[in-house]
Scaffold this motif. Sequence first.
Motif, PDB file in Angstrom:
ATOM      1  N   THR A  10       0.849  -1.186   0.000  1.00 42.82           N
ATOM      2  CA  THR A  10       0.000   0.000   0.000  1.00 42.82           C
ATOM      3  C   THR A  10       0.889   1.243   0.000  1.00 42.82           C
ATOM      4  O   THR A  10       1.689   1.449   0.910  1.00 42.82           O
ATOM      5  N   THR A  11       0.765   2.028  -1.075  1.00 42.44           N
ATOM      6  CA  THR A  11       1.659   3.160  -1.325  1.00 42.44           C
ATOM      7  C   THR A  11       0.890   4.480  -1.314  1.00 42.44           C
ATOM      8  O   THR A  11       1.177   5.384  -2.092  1.00 42.44           O
ATOM      9  N   SER A  12      -0.105   4.574  -0.444  1.00 42.79           N
ATOM     10  CA  SER A  12      -0.992   5.738  -0.454  1.00 42.79           C
ATOM     11  C   SER A  12      -0.228   7.031  -0.174  1.00 42.79           C
ATOM     12  O   SER A  12       0.829   7.014   0.459  1.00 42.79           O
ATOM     13  N   PRO A  13      -0.768   8.171  -0.654  1.00 44.01           N
ATOM     14  CA  PRO A  13      -0.115   9.462  -0.410  1.00 44.01           C
ATOM     15  C   PRO A  13      -0.014   9.736   1.095  1.00 44.01           C
ATOM     16  O   PRO A  13      -0.832   9.251   1.862  1.00 44.01           O
ATOM     17  N   VAL A  14       0.984  10.533   1.508  1.00 42.05           N
ATOM     18  CA  VAL A  14       1.911  11.279   0.667  1.00 42.05           C
ATOM     19  C   VAL A  14       3.359  10.924   0.981  1.00 42.05           C
ATOM     20  O   VAL A  14       4.260  11.580   0.469  1.00 42.05           O
ATOM     21  N   GLN A  15       3.605   9.908   1.801  1.00 34.53           N
ATOM     22  CA  GLN A  15       4.970   9.682   2.286  1.00 34.53           C
ATOM     23  C   GLN A  15       5.544   8.331   1.880  1.00 34.53           C
ATOM     24  O   GLN A  15       6.519   7.873   2.483  1.00 34.53           O
ATOM     25  N   PHE A  16       4.977   7.693   0.868  1.00 34.84           N
ATOM     26  CA  PHE A  16       5.536   6.419   0.408  1.00 34.84           C
ATOM     27  C   PHE A  16       6.995   6.593   0.017  1.00 34.84           C
ATOM     28  O   PHE A  16       7.367   7.539  -0.669  1.00 34.84           O
ATOM     29  N   ASP A  17       7.814   5.660   0.471  1.00 37.27           N
ATOM     30  CA  ASP A  17       9.220   5.615   0.090  1.00 37.27           C
ATOM     31  C   ASP A  17       9.611   4.157  -0.106  1.00 37.27           C
ATOM     32  O   ASP A  17       9.541   3.364   0.830  1.00 37.27           O
ATOM     33  N   ALA A  34       8.870   0.726 -11.006  1.00 30.29           N
ATOM     34  CA  ALA A  34       9.191   0.706 -12.442  1.00 30.29           C
ATOM     35  C   ALA A  34       8.016   1.208 -13.273  1.00 30.29           C
ATOM     36  O   ALA A  34       8.202   1.973 -14.241  1.00 30.29           O
ATOM     37  N   ILE A  35       6.801   0.807 -12.905  1.00 23.70           N
ATOM     38  CA  ILE A  35       5.610   1.275 -13.620  1.00 23.70           C
ATOM     39  C   ILE A  35       5.499   2.794 -13.532  1.00 23.70           C
ATOM     40  O   ILE A  35       5.228   3.474 -14.538  1.00 23.70           O
ATOM     41  N   SER A  36       5.713   3.341 -12.346  1.00 27.18           N
ATOM     42  CA  SER A  36       5.580   4.788 -12.190  1.00 27.18           C
ATOM     43  C   SER A  36       6.681   5.528 -12.944  1.00 27.18           C
ATOM     44  O   SER A  36       6.428   6.573 -13.559  1.00 27.18           O
ATOM     45  N   ARG A  37       7.893   4.998 -12.907  1.00 25.63           N
ATOM     46  CA  ARG A  37       8.990   5.648 -13.645  1.00 25.63           C
ATOM     47  C   ARG A  37       8.724   5.630 -15.153  1.00 25.63           C
ATOM     48  O   ARG A  37       9.001   6.605 -15.860  1.00 25.63           O
ATOM     49  N   ASP A  38       8.176   4.524 -15.654  1.00 29.47           N
ATOM     50  CA  ASP A  38       7.860   4.436 -17.078  1.00 29.47           C
ATOM     51  C   ASP A  38       6.792   5.444 -17.494  1.00 29.47           C
ATOM     52  O   ASP A  38       6.755   5.880 -18.649  1.00 29.47           O
ATOM     53  N   ARG A  47       8.891  13.661  -6.056  1.00 29.68           N
ATOM     54  CA  ARG A  47      10.049  13.905  -5.182  1.00 29.68           C
ATOM     55  C   ARG A  47      11.298  13.281  -5.765  1.00 29.68           C
ATOM     56  O   ARG A  47      12.393  13.862  -5.747  1.00 29.68           O
ATOM     57  N   ALA A  48      11.184  12.073  -6.289  1.00 33.28           N
ATOM     58  CA  ALA A  48      12.346  11.285  -6.684  1.00 33.28           C
ATOM     59  C   ALA A  48      13.044  11.835  -7.918  1.00 33.28           C
ATOM     60  O   ALA A  48      14.265  11.647  -8.071  1.00 33.28           O
ATOM     61  N   VAL A  49      12.311  12.510  -8.796  1.00 30.42           N
ATOM     62  CA  VAL A  49      12.909  12.947 -10.064  1.00 30.42           C
ATOM     63  C   VAL A  49      13.284  14.413 -10.051  1.00 30.42           C
ATOM     64  O   VAL A  49      13.621  14.967 -11.100  1.00 30.42           O
ATOM     65  N   ARG A  50      13.235  15.044  -8.900  1.00 27.84           N
ATOM     66  CA  ARG A  50      13.623  16.459  -8.834  1.00 27.84           C
ATOM     67  C   ARG A  50      15.105  16.626  -9.195  1.00 27.84           C
ATOM     68  O   ARG A  50      15.934  15.828  -8.829  1.00 27.84           O
TER      69      ARG A  50
END
Length: 310
Positions: free
Chosen positions: A194-201, A247-251, A307-310
């Motif tokens: 479960t990766t719900s907003p806003v603090q998934f890491d 990987a899905i989100s990065r794609d 956050r990750a791609v900033r």
Amino acid sequence: MHDPNAITIIDTGYVRPGLCAAYLVESGGRAALIDCGTATCAQTVLDAIEAAGVSRDAVDWLMVTHVHLDHAGAAGPLMRALPNAKLVVHPRGAPHMIDPTRLIAGAKAVYGEAMFARDHAGMLPVAEDRVVVAEDGHVVKLAGRPLLCIDTPGHALHHYSVWDAATRSWFAGDTFGLSYREFDGSSGAFAVPTTSPVQFDPQQMHDSIEKLLARAPDTIRIAHYGEVDDCVRLGADLHEQIDAMVAISRDAHGHADRHARIVGGLTRLYTARARDHGIEDASARVVEVLGNDIEINAQGLAVWLDRAVR
């Protein structure tokens, strides 16, 4: 005969049956409640405590694994009904239990006024002198039965899990994913992160799952929903899916229809895994049972991606 050391699962009644659990832990005539549902669930939880044969004044502790509203929204009204209870909360969550103004505003922004009124109305502050801040390693003593609070971020920075040495089990909130009983079969339980907003890491979630597995638990009790065993297999499944979800989100990054791409990718991922797990009519069942979680997971992945791609 009533078991004086019973652990009772309470269906809080949030949204639908079998979605959101709280747990009543008894020891030596005293009790702790772990998680509690939304504010609109408070009476349901109180009724369940009574049905378990536990008086309200015997509840010494209300332990919220984190302050998302489906776990902690009922804390305010319940603390008014449980006269001897102390609220045990992560240091990052404590201010929001004492003054839930920001939690309420955030929930209204996410859900809208109508849905907030249906599922969350009635949230109340908790008096500061009844709040116990659980730093990593904090031990709650329930009539001599130690309940160890371990910091387990990944789903949220304000999340702890509870180790019960007496039963060699964890109360893991949302750290060990979702596992709805509708998907149980001959291959056992089926779980998704479960990766719900806003603090998934993702790295924190990987690390926290390993913290849980390091104690070789017999069972893990999760909020959504119930008790699971075969913990090593489920942990491996969760690790694989976290990486696949990232990987899905990065794609999907950089595309105008990013959200739709993440939702589609998650739906295909969970459907394929459900089919491999032996779940009949997997594509329809995943949409039916996991549809809302897919939407929420996609939102959380998007927040992490930003956050990750900033």
